[in-house]
Design a protein around this motif. Sequence first.
Motif, mmCIF file in Angstrom:
data_model
loop_
_atom_site.group_PDB
_atom_site.id
_atom_site.type_symbol
_atom_site.label_atom_id
_atom_site.label_comp_id
_atom_site.label_asym_id
_atom_site.label_seq_id
_atom_site.Cartn_x
_atom_site.Cartn_y
_atom_site.Cartn_z
ATOM 1 N N PHE A 281 0.854 -1.187 0.000
ATOM 2 C CA PHE A 281 0.000 0.000 0.000
ATOM 3 C C PHE A 281 0.892 1.240 0.000
ATOM 4 C CE2 PHE A 281 -2.933 -3.255 1.523
ATOM 5 C CZ PHE A 281 -4.014 -3.008 0.696
ATOM 6 N N TYR A 282 1.018 1.928 1.137
ATOM 7 C CA TYR A 282 1.861 3.119 1.159
ATOM 8 C C TYR A 282 2.975 2.970 2.208
ATOM 9 C CZ TYR A 282 -1.610 4.151 4.796
ATOM 10 O OH TYR A 282 -2.443 4.070 5.879
ATOM 11 N N GLY A 283 3.421 1.716 2.439
ATOM 12 C CA GLY A 283 4.460 1.470 3.432
ATOM 13 C C GLY A 283 5.863 1.380 2.866
ATOM 14 N N THR A 284 6.049 1.724 1.608
ATOM 15 C CA THR A 284 7.374 1.660 0.986
ATOM 16 C C THR A 284 8.007 3.049 0.943
ATOM 17 O OG1 THR A 284 6.821 -0.260 -0.376
ATOM 18 C CG2 THR A 284 8.637 1.107 -1.126
ATOM 19 N N THR A 285 9.241 3.137 1.444
ATOM 20 C CA THR A 285 9.998 4.392 1.391
ATOM 21 C C THR A 285 11.277 4.162 0.599
ATOM 22 O OG1 THR A 285 11.267 3.942 3.408
ATOM 23 C CG2 THR A 285 9.117 4.995 3.685
ATOM 24 N N ASN A 286 12.001 5.224 0.362
ATOM 25 C CA ASN A 286 13.283 5.091 -0.329
ATOM 26 C C ASN A 286 14.265 4.240 0.464
ATOM 27 O OD1 ASN A 286 12.514 6.622 -2.537
ATOM 28 N ND2 ASN A 286 13.180 8.557 -1.619
ATOM 29 N N ASP A 287 14.159 4.289 1.808
ATOM 30 C CA ASP A 287 15.052 3.478 2.639
ATOM 31 C C ASP A 287 14.846 1.990 2.381
ATOM 32 O OD1 ASP A 287 16.167 5.705 3.686
ATOM 33 O OD2 ASP A 287 15.313 5.511 5.701
ATOM 34 N N HIS A 288 13.589 1.566 2.206
ATOM 35 C CA HIS A 288 13.312 0.160 1.916
ATOM 36 C C HIS A 288 13.913 -0.242 0.566
ATOM 37 C CE1 HIS A 288 9.837 1.079 4.701
ATOM 38 N NE2 HIS A 288 10.403 0.033 5.295
ATOM 39 N N ILE A 289 13.673 0.579 -0.419
ATOM 40 C CA ILE A 289 14.185 0.263 -1.763
ATOM 41 C C ILE A 289 15.711 0.256 -1.767
ATOM 42 C CG2 ILE A 289 14.246 1.065 -4.153
ATOM 43 C CD1 ILE A 289 11.439 2.254 -3.649
ATOM 44 N N ASP A 290 16.320 1.247 -1.092
ATOM 45 C CA ASP A 290 17.782 1.317 -1.041
ATOM 46 C C ASP A 290 18.376 0.117 -0.311
ATOM 47 O OD1 ASP A 290 17.628 3.694 -2.369
ATOM 48 O OD2 ASP A 290 17.924 4.960 -0.591
ATOM 49 N N CYS A 291 17.690 -0.337 0.752
ATOM 50 C CA CYS A 291 18.184 -1.486 1.511
ATOM 51 C C CYS A 291 18.136 -2.752 0.656
ATOM 52 C CB CYS A 291 17.367 -1.663 2.788
ATOM 53 S SG CYS A 291 17.971 -2.984 3.871
ATOM 54 N N GLU A 292 17.039 -2.958 -0.056
ATOM 55 C CA GLU A 292 16.932 -4.128 -0.931
ATOM 56 C C GLU A 292 18.011 -4.108 -2.016
ATOM 57 O OE1 GLU A 292 12.087 -4.897 -0.563
ATOM 58 O OE2 GLU A 292 12.880 -3.629 -2.156
ATOM 59 N N THR A 293 18.241 -2.932 -2.568
ATOM 60 C CA THR A 293 19.272 -2.792 -3.608
ATOM 61 C C THR A 293 20.657 -3.045 -3.037
ATOM 62 O OG1 THR A 293 17.903 -1.154 -4.750
ATOM 63 C CG2 THR A 293 20.235 -1.236 -5.340
ATOM 64 N N ARG A 294 20.903 -2.556 -1.820
ATOM 65 C CA ARG A 294 22.228 -2.707 -1.197
ATOM 66 C C ARG A 294 22.526 -4.167 -0.876
ATOM 67 N NH1 ARG A 294 26.612 -3.008 -0.815
ATOM 68 N NH2 ARG A 294 28.149 -1.968 0.520
ATOM 69 N N ILE A 295 21.543 -4.885 -0.359
ATOM 70 C CA ILE A 295 21.748 -6.302 -0.034
ATOM 71 C C ILE A 295 21.975 -7.108 -1.304
ATOM 72 C CG2 ILE A 295 20.593 -8.364 0.855
ATOM 73 C CD1 ILE A 295 19.304 -6.546 2.973
ATOM 74 N N ALA A 296 21.191 -6.835 -2.345
ATOM 75 C CA ALA A 296 21.361 -7.547 -3.613
ATOM 76 C C ALA A 296 22.751 -7.298 -4.186
ATOM 77 C CB ALA A 296 20.288 -7.117 -4.605
ATOM 78 N N LYS A 297 23.215 -6.068 -4.094
ATOM 79 C CA LYS A 297 24.556 -5.752 -4.602
ATOM 80 C C LYS A 297 25.624 -6.461 -3.778
ATOM 81 C CE LYS A 297 27.703 -1.886 -5.471
ATOM 82 N NZ LYS A 297 27.909 -0.403 -5.348
ATOM 83 N N PHE A 298 25.457 -6.476 -2.450
ATOM 84 C CA PHE A 298 26.427 -7.116 -1.569
ATOM 85 C C PHE A 298 26.499 -8.620 -1.834
ATOM 86 C CE2 PHE A 298 27.469 -9.062 2.611
ATOM 87 C CZ PHE A 298 28.731 -8.507 2.806
ATOM 88 N N MET A 299 25.337 -9.234 -2.087
ATOM 89 C CA MET A 299 25.279 -10.676 -2.298
ATOM 90 C C MET A 299 25.442 -11.079 -3.762
ATOM 91 S SD MET A 299 24.940 -12.085 0.656
ATOM 92 C CE MET A 299 24.322 -13.725 0.309
ATOM 93 N N SER A 300 25.558 -10.078 -4.658
ATOM 94 C CA SER A 300 25.712 -10.342 -6.102
ATOM 95 C C SER A 300 24.535 -11.134 -6.662
ATOM 96 C CB SER A 300 27.032 -11.079 -6.377
ATOM 97 O OG SER A 300 28.133 -10.300 -5.962
ATOM 98 N N THR A 301 23.333 -10.723 -6.264
ATOM 99 C CA THR A 301 22.104 -11.329 -6.782
ATOM 100 C C THR A 301 21.297 -10.263 -7.513
ATOM 101 O OG1 THR A 301 21.037 -10.892 -4.644
ATOM 102 C CG2 THR A 301 21.948 -13.100 -4.991
ATOM 103 N N PRO A 302 20.384 -10.645 -8.409
ATOM 104 C CA PRO A 302 19.603 -9.661 -9.158
ATOM 105 C C PRO A 302 18.701 -8.778 -8.305
ATOM 106 C CG PRO A 302 19.563 -11.788 -10.261
ATOM 107 C CD PRO A 302 20.195 -12.017 -8.932
ATOM 108 N N ASP A 303 18.129 -9.338 -7.219
ATOM 109 C CA ASP A 303 17.161 -8.545 -6.453
ATOM 110 C C ASP A 303 17.010 -9.128 -5.053
ATOM 111 O OD1 ASP A 303 15.388 -6.544 -5.914
ATOM 112 O OD2 ASP A 303 13.859 -7.179 -7.348
ATOM 113 N N SER A 304 16.431 -8.325 -4.162
ATOM 114 C CA SER A 304 16.137 -8.750 -2.789
ATOM 115 C C SER A 304 14.795 -8.177 -2.368
ATOM 116 C CB SER A 304 17.224 -8.271 -1.822
ATOM 117 O OG SER A 304 18.463 -8.882 -2.084
#
Length: 481
Positions: free
Chosen positions: A149-172
């Motif tokens: 709904f409206y519970g997504t912020t830039n911090d959530h998106i940035d965290c998912e992107t950061r973990i995916a980059k750290f783990m070398s996976t397409p997405d998180s």
Amino acid sequence: MASAVVNIATAALDWVAVAFDAPFAGAVVFGVHINGHLVAEVLLIAVILFQLTRKSYKPPKKPLTEKEIDDLCEEWVPEPLHPPITKEMKVEPPTIESAAGPHTIIEGKEVVNFASANYLGLIGNENIIDSCVASLEKYGVGSCSSRVFYGTTNDHIDCETRIAKFMSTPDSILYSYGISAIFSVIPAFCKKGDIIVADEGVHWGVQNGLHLSRSSVVYFKHNDMASLESTLEKLTNKQAEKVRRYIVVEALYQNSGQIAPLNSIVRLKEKYHFRVILEESHSFGVLGNTGRGLTEHYGIPIEKIDIITAGMGNALATDGGFCTGSARVVDHQRLNGSGYVFSASLPPYLANAAIAAVNYLEDNPSVLTVLRRNISLVWEGLSDVPGLIIASDPLSPIVILKLKNSTGSLKSDLELLNKIVERVLVEDSILIVSTKRSVLDKCRLPVGIRLFVSAGHNESDIKKVSESLRRVACENWPDIV
């Protein structure tokens, strides 16, 4: 008796046949030939219609008298909402009154803390605190809604992107509670009729996910690859090829401190055509040269693992959990992960804290060297404790001490271990825990004393816990040998 019934039925059939073949069983009405079979079918339809139109019988309503109502109320006994309260349940564990760092406060007294999975010693880290403050000033305490709904912020998106980059996976994908990641992920992919082969030592969160999936679950012996292969071989047949099949294991087992042999698991996965769900709550940020978990530890390409989940409340010193893998795996959960769709999203400041923790780990790989040195010192100090033996892996920050000689009763073993745990806290101000399990936990492994080693501990802390356990175990020698 049976022959008599058969004779009667045969005689009745003969009579009907004769009746239908008789002259009166065939007639012509208005040019239409009517025979006995048609008459019987019409009669049968009439009987069916008559039965369908009949009103069902309802007994006359007779209200209960006041005495009958009172008697029923007196006889009624409500079902209990919980199991009977035992003496063990009434014992209150010690309450931590400050942050659960390497040293904490219990009842106003400072104690050395070996009961918190603060592996990298990041609780109280200034960079992480500053990141939380910045996020709080921007977004407030919580998002007050689910991610869809409206519970997504830039911090959530940035965290998912950061973990995916750290783990070398397409997405998180982020979950709002660490343990909800694994027991949302499993039912999202595994359904009724699917086959899951799981280690018998998995923790309660995994067990709950297995139960919620309603799949056919088969357990193999803990960390026993021969048992795993035998189980996979039995389940591999033509019928099984038509259903989805999964292997579910922990990278670092919470209940034993053992590391899963991922190289063997991947080999068996490819041989028998299973998918692998890997739970990395205690290995993420700990195993591997840079803390990227079990795949890095064994040098296995991460794309060979279908689904990876982890809680962020251990090495990253925040809360929440994540699942990482292919874009297809992640996208599926955004509509089917119950903990993602129906739960309020992770507070933004905790997502920001996870980003800061991952950045710290990447910028300071030496923290892993400190952690491994501390694990080695704990092993050295506890290798000769009377009546106890280390049962965990030498590289595991979860150090498990179990009884050399079990009493043969889980309850009696726990009583002995809890006695040691309590004395160590009261007499030497050291907080450790036993591997207590709730009535819902179906883990089949032996109980023990569990120590969580942190990079924040110093040599004095480790020496103190080693000497305390050795002294208390010696004084309890008659009971534990």
